[in-house]
Motif scaffolding. Structure first.
Motif, PDB file in Angstrom:
ATOM      1  N   SER A  25      36.322  70.369 -27.189  1.00 38.53           N
ATOM      2  CA  SER A  25      35.788  70.371 -25.703  1.00 38.53           C
ATOM      3  C   SER A  25      34.554  69.406 -25.722  1.00 38.53           C
ATOM      4  O   SER A  25      33.764  69.449 -26.610  1.00 38.53           O
ATOM      5  N   CYS A  26      34.250  68.589 -24.430  1.00 41.18           N
ATOM      6  CA  CYS A  26      33.078  68.016 -24.426  1.00 41.18           C
ATOM      7  C   CYS A  26      31.890  69.029 -24.121  1.00 41.18           C
ATOM      8  O   CYS A  26      31.890  69.896 -23.239  1.00 41.18           O
ATOM      9  N   PRO A  27      30.745  68.794 -25.148  1.00 38.37           N
ATOM     10  CA  PRO A  27      29.632  69.756 -24.782  1.00 38.37           C
ATOM     11  C   PRO A  27      28.936  69.554 -23.504  1.00 38.37           C
ATOM     12  O   PRO A  27      28.104  70.214 -23.048  1.00 38.37           O
ATOM     13  N   GLU A  28      29.345  68.288 -22.910  1.00 36.74           N
ATOM     14  CA  GLU A  28      28.474  67.878 -21.924  1.00 36.74           C
ATOM     15  C   GLU A  28      29.061  68.423 -20.455  1.00 36.74           C
ATOM     16  O   GLU A  28      28.376  68.891 -19.698  1.00 36.74           O
ATOM     17  N   CYS A  29      30.230  68.338 -20.498  1.00 34.36           N
ATOM     18  CA  CYS A  29      31.137  68.343 -19.098  1.00 34.36           C
ATOM     19  C   CYS A  29      32.177  69.546 -19.278  1.00 34.36           C
ATOM     20  O   CYS A  29      32.518  69.956 -18.317  1.00 34.36           O
ATOM     21  N   GLY A  30      32.359  69.815 -20.467  1.00 33.15           N
ATOM     22  CA  GLY A  30      33.258  71.015 -20.829  1.00 33.15           C
ATOM     23  C   GLY A  30      34.706  70.451 -20.797  1.00 33.15           C
ATOM     24  O   GLY A  30      35.736  71.372 -20.894  1.00 33.15           O
ATOM     25  N   THR A  55      35.279  60.542 -27.963  1.00 31.74           N
ATOM     26  CA  THR A  55      34.822  60.126 -26.519  1.00 31.74           C
ATOM     27  C   THR A  55      35.123  60.783 -25.502  1.00 31.74           C
ATOM     28  O   THR A  55      36.393  61.477 -25.507  1.00 31.74           O
ATOM     29  N   CYS A  56      34.230  60.956 -24.226  1.00 31.02           N
ATOM     30  CA  CYS A  56      34.782  61.823 -23.148  1.00 31.02           C
ATOM     31  C   CYS A  56      34.495  60.790 -21.780  1.00 31.02           C
ATOM     32  O   CYS A  56      33.820  59.952 -21.953  1.00 31.02           O
ATOM     33  N   LYS A  57      35.298  61.041 -20.885  1.00 28.12           N
ATOM     34  CA  LYS A  57      35.202  60.099 -19.963  1.00 28.12           C
ATOM     35  C   LYS A  57      33.659  60.315 -19.049  1.00 28.12           C
ATOM     36  O   LYS A  57      33.303  59.240 -18.327  1.00 28.12           O
ATOM     37  N   CYS A  58      33.058  61.239 -19.163  1.00 25.43           N
ATOM     38  CA  CYS A  58      31.791  61.355 -18.848  1.00 25.43           C
ATOM     39  C   CYS A  58      30.629  60.652 -19.342  1.00 25.43           C
ATOM     40  O   CYS A  58      29.631  60.206 -19.166  1.00 25.43           O
ATOM     41  N   GLY A  59      31.065  59.853 -20.531  1.00 30.27           N
ATOM     42  CA  GLY A  59      30.175  59.124 -21.388  1.00 30.27           C
ATOM     43  C   GLY A  59      29.794  59.843 -22.617  1.00 30.27           C
ATOM     44  O   GLY A  59      29.067  59.103 -23.455  1.00 30.27           O
ATOM     45  N   TRP A  60      30.169  61.012 -22.804  1.00 31.54           N
ATOM     46  CA  TRP A  60      29.524  61.748 -24.045  1.00 31.54           C
ATOM     47  C   TRP A  60      30.508  61.292 -25.259  1.00 31.54           C
ATOM     48  O   TRP A  60      31.669  60.603 -24.991  1.00 31.54           O
ATOM     49  N   LYS A  61      29.741  60.982 -26.218  1.00 32.16           N
ATOM     50  CA  LYS A  61      30.376  60.269 -27.375  1.00 32.16           C
ATOM     51  C   LYS A  61      29.788  60.812 -28.759  1.00 32.16           C
ATOM     52  O   LYS A  61      28.629  61.344 -28.804  1.00 32.16           O
TER      53      LYS A  61
HETATM   54 ZN    ZN Z   1      32.641  65.127 -20.937  1.00 28.50          ZN
END
Ligand code: ZN
Length: 69
Positions: A25-30, A55-61
């Motif tokens: 899971s994304c560490p930024e937005c979960g 990559t995540c849709k929130c921009g995390w990479k």
């Molecule tokens: Zn994210």
């Protein structure tokens, strides 16, 4: 192909499985829907290195480099 990841030698299939579990899971937005459409991220190979990208849709990479052994 074998790779060294976290002091273990893994074949490419096990490696991707490990990476997917570690970067589930994304560490930024979960969000747990990161990665490509298959939700498996993408693994690229370049000489002695395997590069795993998520990559995540929130921009995390994230880009993880794994050494080929
Ligand atoms: Zn994210």
């Amino acid at each position: 192909m074998s790779f060294r990841y976290k002091d273990e030698i893994l074949n490419s299939l096990s490696l991707v499985r490990e990476l997917v579990r570690d970067y589930e899971s994304c560490p930024e937005c979960g969000s747990n829907s990161i990665g490509s459409s298959t939700n498996l991220g993408s693994m690229g190979y370049n000489g002695k290195l395997g590069t795993f990208e998520r990559t995540c849709k929130c921009g995390w990479k994230s880009k993880i480099k794994v050494e080929k052994v």
